[in-house]
Design a protein around this motif. Structure first.
Motif, PDB file in Angstrom:
ATOM      1  N   LEU A 177       0.813  -1.214   0.000  1.00 15.51           N
ATOM      2  CA  LEU A 177       0.000   0.000   0.000  1.00 15.51           C
ATOM      3  C   LEU A 177       0.843   1.260   0.000  1.00 15.51           C
ATOM      4  O   LEU A 177       0.585   2.192  -0.777  1.00 15.51           O
ATOM      5  N   TYR A 178       1.826   1.359   0.860  1.00 17.46           N
ATOM      6  CA  TYR A 178       2.619   2.584   0.948  1.00 17.46           C
ATOM      7  C   TYR A 178       3.337   2.867  -0.366  1.00 17.46           C
ATOM      8  O   TYR A 178       3.357   4.005  -0.844  1.00 17.46           O
ATOM      9  N   GLU A 179       3.905   1.843  -0.982  1.00 19.83           N
ATOM     10  CA  GLU A 179       4.604   2.024  -2.247  1.00 19.83           C
ATOM     11  C   GLU A 179       3.633   2.362  -3.368  1.00 19.83           C
ATOM     12  O   GLU A 179       3.925   3.221  -4.224  1.00 19.83           O
ATOM     13  N   LEU A 180       2.474   1.721  -3.379  1.00 19.20           N
ATOM     14  CA  LEU A 180       1.464   2.028  -4.393  1.00 19.20           C
ATOM     15  C   LEU A 180       0.981   3.470  -4.251  1.00 19.20           C
ATOM     16  O   LEU A 180       0.757   4.163  -5.252  1.00 19.20           O
ATOM     17  N   GLY A 181       0.804   3.922  -3.023  1.00 22.33           N
ATOM     18  CA  GLY A 181       0.374   5.289  -2.799  1.00 22.33           C
ATOM     19  C   GLY A 181       1.375   6.298  -3.336  1.00 22.33           C
ATOM     20  O   GLY A 181       0.993   7.292  -3.972  1.00 22.33           O
ATOM     21  N   ASN A 182       2.653   6.056  -3.099  1.00 23.79           N
ATOM     22  CA  ASN A 182       3.687   6.956  -3.609  1.00 23.79           C
ATOM     23  C   ASN A 182       3.725   6.960  -5.129  1.00 23.79           C
ATOM     24  O   ASN A 182       3.879   8.014  -5.762  1.00 23.79           O
ATOM     25  N   GLU A 183       3.586   5.776  -5.725  1.00 29.22           N
ATOM     26  CA  GLU A 183       3.592   5.692  -7.186  1.00 29.22           C
ATOM     27  C   GLU A 183       2.375   6.394  -7.784  1.00 29.22           C
ATOM     28  O   GLU A 183       2.480   7.099  -8.796  1.00 29.22           O
ATOM     29  N   ALA A 184       1.211   6.221  -7.166  1.00 32.46           N
ATOM     30  CA  ALA A 184      -0.003   6.878  -7.647  1.00 32.46           C
ATOM     31  C   ALA A 184       0.115   8.389  -7.541  1.00 32.46           C
ATOM     32  O   ALA A 184      -0.317   9.138  -8.433  1.00 32.46           O
ATOM     33  N   LEU A 185       0.718   8.864  -6.467  1.00 30.63           N
ATOM     34  CA  LEU A 185       0.873  10.303  -6.272  1.00 30.63           C
ATOM     35  C   LEU A 185       1.804  10.904  -7.326  1.00 30.63           C
ATOM     36  O   LEU A 185       1.593  12.031  -7.797  1.00 30.63           O
ATOM     37  N   LYS A 186       2.821  10.160  -7.732  1.00 31.40           N
ATOM     38  CA  LYS A 186       3.708  10.635  -8.805  1.00 31.40           C
ATOM     39  C   LYS A 186       2.927  10.804 -10.116  1.00 31.40           C
ATOM     40  O   LYS A 186       3.190  11.737 -10.882  1.00 31.40           O
ATOM     41  N   ALA A 187       1.982   9.897 -10.370  1.00 30.97           N
ATOM     42  CA  ALA A 187       1.164  10.022 -11.580  1.00 30.97           C
ATOM     43  C   ALA A 187       0.330  11.294 -11.534  1.00 30.97           C
ATOM     44  O   ALA A 187       0.191  11.999 -12.550  1.00 30.97           O
ATOM     45  N   TRP A 188      -0.225  11.633 -10.367  1.00 31.36           N
ATOM     46  CA  TRP A 188      -0.977  12.884 -10.243  1.00 31.36           C
ATOM     47  C   TRP A 188      -0.064  14.087 -10.411  1.00 31.36           C
ATOM     48  O   TRP A 188      -0.469  15.102 -11.003  1.00 31.36           O
ATOM     49  N   GLU A 189       1.142  14.025  -9.885  1.00 34.75           N
ATOM     50  CA  GLU A 189       2.087  15.129 -10.064  1.00 34.75           C
ATOM     51  C   GLU A 189       2.354  15.380 -11.551  1.00 34.75           C
ATOM     52  O   GLU A 189       2.425  16.542 -11.997  1.00 34.75           O
ATOM     53  N   GLN A 190       2.496  14.312 -12.318  1.00 36.96           N
ATOM     54  CA  GLN A 190       2.713  14.454 -13.756  1.00 36.96           C
ATOM     55  C   GLN A 190       1.494  15.077 -14.427  1.00 36.96           C
ATOM     56  O   GLN A 190       1.633  15.880 -15.366  1.00 36.96           O
ATOM     57  N   GLN A 191       0.291  14.733 -13.949  1.00 36.15           N
ATOM     58  CA  GLN A 191      -0.919  15.317 -14.516  1.00 36.15           C
ATOM     59  C   GLN A 191      -1.007  16.805 -14.179  1.00 36.15           C
ATOM     60  O   GLN A 191      -1.392  17.625 -15.026  1.00 36.15           O
ATOM     61  N   PHE A 192      -0.658  17.173 -12.965  1.00 37.73           N
ATOM     62  CA  PHE A 192      -0.637  18.587 -12.596  1.00 37.73           C
ATOM     63  C   PHE A 192       0.323  19.344 -13.510  1.00 37.73           C
ATOM     64  O   PHE A 192       0.006  20.443 -13.983  1.00 37.73           O
ATOM     65  N   ALA A 193       1.518  18.772 -13.744  1.00 35.67           N
ATOM     66  CA  ALA A 193       2.500  19.424 -14.610  1.00 35.67           C
ATOM     67  C   ALA A 193       1.960  19.557 -16.029  1.00 35.67           C
ATOM     68  O   ALA A 193       2.161  20.595 -16.682  1.00 35.67           O
ATOM     69  N   ALA A 194       1.281  18.511 -16.521  1.00 35.23           N
ATOM     70  CA  ALA A 194       0.722  18.555 -17.873  1.00 35.23           C
ATOM     71  C   ALA A 194      -0.338  19.644 -18.004  1.00 35.23           C
ATOM     72  O   ALA A 194      -0.505  20.229 -19.082  1.00 35.23           O
ATOM     73  N   PHE A 195      -1.036  19.935 -16.927  1.00 37.13           N
ATOM     74  CA  PHE A 195      -2.046  20.998 -16.929  1.00 37.13           C
ATOM     75  C   PHE A 195      -1.439  22.371 -16.615  1.00 37.13           C
ATOM     76  O   PHE A 195      -2.151  23.370 -16.530  1.00 37.13           O
ATOM     77  N   GLY A 196      -0.122  22.404 -16.417  1.00 40.85           N
ATOM     78  CA  GLY A 196       0.541  23.671 -16.146  1.00 40.85           C
ATOM     79  C   GLY A 196       0.350  24.179 -14.737  1.00 40.85           C
ATOM     80  O   GLY A 196       0.467  25.389 -14.494  1.00 40.85           O
ATOM     81  N   ILE A 197       0.085  23.273 -13.795  1.00 40.82           N
ATOM     82  CA  ILE A 197      -0.123  23.659 -12.393  1.00 40.82           C
ATOM     83  C   ILE A 197       1.159  23.404 -11.618  1.00 40.82           C
ATOM     84  O   ILE A 197       1.605  22.261 -11.504  1.00 40.82           O
ATOM     85  N   GLY A 198       1.767  24.463 -11.087  1.00 38.61           N
ATOM     86  CA  GLY A 198       2.940  24.287 -10.244  1.00 38.61           C
ATOM     87  C   GLY A 198       2.522  23.732  -8.897  1.00 38.61           C
ATOM     88  O   GLY A 198       1.730  24.352  -8.193  1.00 38.61           O
ATOM     89  N   ILE A 199       3.063  22.575  -8.531  1.00 39.26           N
ATOM     90  CA  ILE A 199       2.523  21.870  -7.357  1.00 39.26           C
ATOM     91  C   ILE A 199       2.875  22.553  -6.047  1.00 39.26           C
ATOM     92  O   ILE A 199       2.260  22.257  -5.024  1.00 39.26           O
ATOM     93  N   TRP A 200       3.849  23.456  -6.027  1.00 40.15           N
ATOM     94  CA  TRP A 200       4.180  24.131  -4.782  1.00 40.15           C
ATOM     95  C   TRP A 200       3.702  25.574  -4.787  1.00 40.15           C
ATOM     96  O   TRP A 200       4.078  26.374  -3.939  1.00 40.15           O
ATOM     97  N   ALA A 201       2.853  25.904  -5.764  1.00 40.41           N
ATOM     98  CA  ALA A 201       2.294  27.254  -5.784  1.00 40.41           C
ATOM     99  C   ALA A 201       1.320  27.429  -4.631  1.00 40.41           C
ATOM    100  O   ALA A 201       0.730  26.472  -4.149  1.00 40.41           O
ATOM    101  N   VAL A 202       1.147  28.648  -4.172  1.00 42.82           N
ATOM    102  CA  VAL A 202       0.192  28.938  -3.086  1.00 42.82           C
ATOM    103  C   VAL A 202      -0.794  29.999  -3.550  1.00 42.82           C
ATOM    104  O   VAL A 202      -0.551  30.708  -4.506  1.00 42.82           O
TER     105      VAL A 202
END
Length: 205
Positions: A180-205
């Motif tokens: 579970l822990y490893e799957l969660g980290n891998e899934a979160l990386k996929a979302w990070e890539q989607q945020f980048a593809a949409f032009g969303i900086g993940i550390w923006a506030v």
């Protein structure tokens, strides 16, 4: 709306962080001593009950899985293709399984047609455990010494240890699918890539 989306992503990071602890001094042993014996009992629960540990695991699952609907809503309002989100899910088995586990918790098991993963994943044996990694480099190593004041790490190179909340993910026939822990980290990386593809900086506030 973007701030809300980022807040939800950062909640995913917080859920991952809450599931791991690298400071072994936080896990003192229970000392068993009387006139006849002296012993140590070491666990890594830090006083948490089984329901509390399960809640940490399911918080991780739901926060990651629920990003799908919020991303779709944001994409729709900003003229972006919502199908990109489904393509991201289709391209990441870990993300599919996390979403399936979330649906199982909300709607019951098994999911219809095996869920997004088509594997009918199920979460078993949710625990808080010590994990050790020797690291990838030559000469790397890790050892744990259990003492009366708590476990001590002896590491070299890239070796490290940490206590994680995790569980076994298996398919409908009981065959292992992952951790579970490893799957969660891998899934979160996929979302990070989607945020980048949409032009969303993940550390923006």
């Amino acid at each position: 709306m973007k701030d809300e989306l980022l807040d939800r992503l950062h909640r995913c990071y917080a859920a991952i962080d809450a599931a791991v602890e690298g400071d072994l001094s936080k896990f003192p042993p229970k000392i068993i001593a009387d006139e006849k014996q002296f012993g140590l009992y070491q666990d890594f629960l830090d006083g948490l009950t089984e329901p509390q540990i399960s809640n940490l695991a399911h918080t991780l699952i739901h926060n990651i899985a629920n990003l799908r609907d919020h991303l779709r809503r944001w994409a729709g309002k900003n003229g972006l293709d919502q199908k990109d989100i489904e393509r991201t899910i289709a391209g990441c088995a870990a993300l599919q399984m996390i979403i399936d586990l979330s649906n199982n918790d909300k709607h019951g098991y098994p999911s219809r047609d095996g869920g997004h993963s088509k594997r009918s994943p199920k979460l078993l044996n949710v625990k808080r455990v010590l994990r050790m990694s020797a690291g990838p480099g030559a000469g790397s190593g890790i050892a744990i010494v259990f003492t009366a004041t708590g476990p001590k790490q002896i590491a070299s190179g890239g070796g490290f240890s940490q206590v994680v909340v995790t569980g076994s993910v298996v398919d409908g026939s009981g065959a292992p699918l992952g951790d579970l822990y490893e799957l969660g980290n891998e899934a979160l990386k996929a979302w990070e890539q989607q945020f980048a593809a949409f032009g969303i900086g993940i550390w923006a506030v």
